[in-house]
Design an enzyme around this catalytic site. Sequence first.
Site, PDB file in Angstrom:
ATOM      1  N   VAL A  38       0.835  -1.200   0.000  1.00 62.50           N
ATOM      2  CA  VAL A  38       0.000   0.000   0.000  1.00 62.50           C
ATOM      3  C   VAL A  38       0.874   1.256   0.000  1.00 62.50           C
ATOM      4  O   VAL A  38       1.976   1.253   0.560  1.00 62.50           O
ATOM      5  CB  VAL A  38      -0.969  -0.007   1.220  1.00 62.50           C
ATOM      6  CG1 VAL A  38      -0.232   0.149   2.532  1.00 62.50           C
ATOM      7  CG2 VAL A  38      -2.068   1.015   1.071  1.00 62.50           C
ATOM      8  N   CYS A  39       0.372   2.312  -0.657  1.00 60.37           N
ATOM      9  CA  CYS A  39       0.988   3.644  -0.583  1.00 60.37           C
ATOM     10  C   CYS A  39      -0.162   4.634  -0.395  1.00 60.37           C
ATOM     11  O   CYS A  39      -1.178   4.282   0.204  1.00 60.37           O
ATOM     12  CB  CYS A  39       1.849   3.938  -1.812  1.00 60.37           C
ATOM     13  SG  CYS A  39       0.938   4.069  -3.370  1.00 60.37           S
ATOM     14  N   ARG A  40      -0.032   5.856  -0.907  1.00 59.11           N
ATOM     15  CA  ARG A  40      -1.112   6.831  -0.705  1.00 59.11           C
ATOM     16  C   ARG A  40      -2.279   6.596  -1.648  1.00 59.11           C
ATOM     17  O   ARG A  40      -3.427   6.554  -1.232  1.00 59.11           O
ATOM     18  CB  ARG A  40      -0.593   8.263  -0.856  1.00 59.11           C
ATOM     19  CG  ARG A  40      -1.628   9.308  -0.462  1.00 59.11           C
ATOM     20  CD  ARG A  40      -1.040  10.686  -0.321  1.00 59.11           C
ATOM     21  NE  ARG A  40      -0.587  11.228  -1.581  1.00 59.11           N
ATOM     22  CZ  ARG A  40      -1.356  11.922  -2.426  1.00 59.11           C
ATOM     23  NH1 ARG A  40      -2.625  12.156  -2.134  1.00 59.11           N
ATOM     24  NH2 ARG A  40      -0.866  12.391  -3.549  1.00 59.11           N
TER      25      ARG A  40
ATOM     26  N   MET B 270      -3.869   4.154   0.696  1.00 60.66           N
ATOM     27  CA  MET B 270      -4.395   4.525   2.007  1.00 60.66           C
ATOM     28  C   MET B 270      -5.602   5.445   1.890  1.00 60.66           C
ATOM     29  O   MET B 270      -6.423   5.496   2.797  1.00 60.66           O
ATOM     30  CB  MET B 270      -3.301   5.172   2.869  1.00 60.66           C
ATOM     31  CG  MET B 270      -2.280   4.183   3.401  1.00 60.66           C
ATOM     32  SD  MET B 270      -2.993   2.831   4.400  1.00 60.66           S
ATOM     33  CE  MET B 270      -3.658   3.730   5.804  1.00 60.66           C
TER      34      MET B 270
END
Length: 107
Positions: free
Chosen positions: A58-60, A86
């Site tokens: 996961v990232c932004r 996220m």
Amino acid sequence: MSVPQIEAGDVPAEAYLLDVREHDEWAAGHAPDAVHIPLGELQARVDEVPAEQTVYVVCRVGGRSASAAAWLNHIGRDAINVGGGMQSWDHARRPMVSESGQQPFVA
């Protein structure tokens, strides 16, 4: 190369969740049981990522995590990108904590 993807709301509760965002993004808000390895450090720290289980990355918003998942799959790991990152995690009302003691948010 196509990268497997899952919606944030469908990530299993017991999943190994790898957060590849930068330190300030992590500090603002992250999943409680996530492991933090910024994307720029991933190749040097790959031995910290379990080889025997699926890794949800996961990232932004999903771009950096897609790159990380593609690389992990390329080296023989089983990695799945968390679509929408996220931001989607927060939108799905999945739990988040912060390192600051403040209300967690997606930076």
